[in-house]
Design an enzyme around this catalytic site. Structure first.
Site, short mmCIF file in Angstrom:
data_model
loop_
_atom_site.label_atom_id
_atom_site.label_comp_id
_atom_site.label_asym_id
_atom_site.label_seq_id
_atom_site.Cartn_x
_atom_site.Cartn_y
_atom_site.Cartn_z
N ARG A 2 -5.44 29.76 -42.45
CA ARG A 2 -5.09 28.90 -43.59
C ARG A 2 -6.28 28.61 -44.50
NH1 ARG A 2 -5.18 23.80 -43.96
NH2 ARG A 2 -5.15 23.44 -41.71
N ASP B 238 1.54 35.61 -65.36
CA ASP B 238 2.23 36.32 -64.29
C ASP B 238 2.20 37.80 -64.67
OD1 ASP B 238 4.02 37.55 -62.56
OD2 ASP B 238 5.33 35.78 -62.42
N1 PLP Z 1 7.11 36.53 -60.64
C1 PLP Z 1 7.99 37.48 -60.96
C2 PLP Z 1 7.88 38.16 -62.28
C3 PLP Z 1 9.02 37.82 -60.08
O1 PLP Z 1 9.90 38.76 -60.42
C4 PLP Z 1 9.11 37.13 -58.83
C5 PLP Z 1 10.19 37.43 -57.86
O2 PLP Z 1 11.12 38.14 -58.17
C6 PLP Z 1 8.17 36.14 -58.55
C7 PLP Z 1 7.18 35.87 -59.47
C8 PLP Z 1 8.23 35.35 -57.25
O3 PLP Z 1 7.77 36.15 -56.21
P1 PLP Z 1 8.21 35.95 -54.67
O4 PLP Z 1 9.65 36.24 -54.59
O5 PLP Z 1 7.32 36.93 -53.95
O6 PLP Z 1 7.91 34.55 -54.31
#
Ligand code: PLP
Length: 389
Positions: A48, A174
């Site tokens: 962790r 993201d």
């Molecule tokens: N960001 C994007 C663009 C996603 O498509 C997803 C999941 O589909 C996530 C974040 C979240 O990821 P996780 O499902 O691994 O928590």
């Protein structure tokens, strides 16, 4: 091995490898220990604390791939995203989030921020001005996603990074849909990069993980929050992810090629209404995508003509799997309304332009001709049913 000016496949394969000093094996040994000596050691290791030998080694590869000083690996994309956001936000702060983002991130914001006294605003579009309009004196983070899920909108990464710098705000992106193979946001001035490693990094639909990558200073803050939330990843999965990353560049390049060919095919298919793919010349974000991406990605979305029932289409597919998630080496399709964006209200989906008939297509590495043949036979079957009904 350090990554100074190494090729992408070399970085994917070799950076952050652990040496098998005892048996001289070719791959990193796996250390499953959750308990390490605490006396006479430089580092007190604990899963962790995100610092077991396998976690540490993998993070070197991830940082090299995202051109950052440091990275951390988490138990899911949402563990990475929520930890990263909470590391930079506190009660009384405000965050601007792009309107077109992953449904889970949207849900996190609307269901959690208020409880922590964090204010938030969604942009009304995905242009830089849309972010600027929402900035308040207490704004601490600008959060973007490009290409976005599921409509593949393209946001000007440098534009948002510059705006954030001008206003003294942290920028966070993201980068899941692009993967580090197609886009490196830090090169355009973004501060923090997050990923669902469940997608292109894992690449085989068998790993759930997340990544945050940034400067050492910012990652120290993420670590402080991360050890409290405890969203670390088990070493076995860390080891598997290291193996998956070795082939990421070649997988993603094959998926990019498949997506472009499929988008061009669908665009000329009379049974298809709209195709959303930044690699298409008439996509509104095409030129911008060309300037900030190295490949247009393996994701596209499309709508069938209204008389072709999408759920029947899903049932008739023989090769392409109607399934959740994305970015595996096998092609998959899904309905965002029923899955990734199901937690969003119909009104909010409509605001984003997500129709119930929208189909999100994650391209795998199969031969394009086989994918086209599967789509054609499924459409023909649904049409024949409609005629006989
Ligand atoms: N960001 C994007 C663009 C996603 O498509 C997803 C999941 O589909 C996530 C974040 C979240 O990821 P996780 O499902 O691994 O928590």
């Amino acid at each position: 091995m350090k990554n100074d000016k190494k090729g992408l496949n070399t970085i994917c394969t070799h950076v952050g490898e652990l040496e098998d000093k005892e048996f001289k094996g070719a791959v990193s040994p796996l250390y499953m220990s959750t308990s390490y000596q605490f006396e006479d050691v430089d580092i007190k290791r604990y899963p962790r604390y995100y610092n077991t030998p396998n976690q540490e080694a993998l993070c070197k590869k991830l940082a090299a791939l995202e051109h950052t000083e440091a990275a951390l690996i988490f138990g899911s994309g949402m563990a990475a995203i929520s930890t990263a956001l909470m590391a930079f936000l506190q009660s009384g702060d405000h965050v601007v989030l792009q309107q077109t983002i992953y449904g889970g991130t949207y849900h996190f914001a609307v269901s959690q921020f208020e409880r922590f006294g964090i204010e938030y605003s969604f942009t009304t579009g995905w242009e830089v001005e849309d972010f600027e309009k929402e900035i308040k004196p207490n704004t601490k983070v600008l959060y973007l996603e490009t290409p976005s899920n599921p409509l593949l909108t393209i946001t000007d990464v440098k534009g948002v990074a510059d705006l954030a710098k001008r206003k003294g705000i942290l920028s966070m992106i993201d980068n899941t849909f692009a993967s580090p193979i197609n886009q490196n946001p830090v090169d355009f001035g973004i501060d923090v990069v997050v990923h669902s490693a469940t997608k292109y990094m894992g690449g085989h639909s068998d790993i759930c993980a997340g990544v945050v990558a940034a400067s050492q200073e910012n990652m120290d803050k993420v670590w402080q929050t991360g050890i409290c939330f405890g969203g670390s990843l088990s070493d076995y999965t860390v080891w598997l992810l290291e193996r998956s990353l070795k082939t990421m560049a070649i997988r993603v390049k094959a998926q990019n090629e498949n997506a472009l060919k499929l988008a061009q095919y669908l665009q000329h298919n009379n049974d298809v209404d709209n195709v959303y793919y930044p690699g298409l010349k008439d996509h509104p974000g095409h030129e911008l995508a060309k300037s900030q991406m190295k490949g247009f990605g393996g994701m596209l979305s499309f709508e069938l003509n209204p008389e072709i029932d999408a759920s029947r289409f899903f049932k008739e597919l023989k090769l392409i799997k109607p399934s959740m998630s994305l970015a595996g080496i096998e092609s998959t399709v899904l309905s965002p309304t029923q899955t990734s964006h199901a937690l969003m209200s119909p009104e909010d989906r409509a605001k984003q332009g997500i129709k119930d008939s929208l189909i999100r297509f994650s391209l795998g590495i199969e031969e394009t001709e086989d994918l086209i043949a599967d789509i054609e036979q499924a459409i023909a079957k649904v049409k024949s049913m409609t005629v006989t009904a």
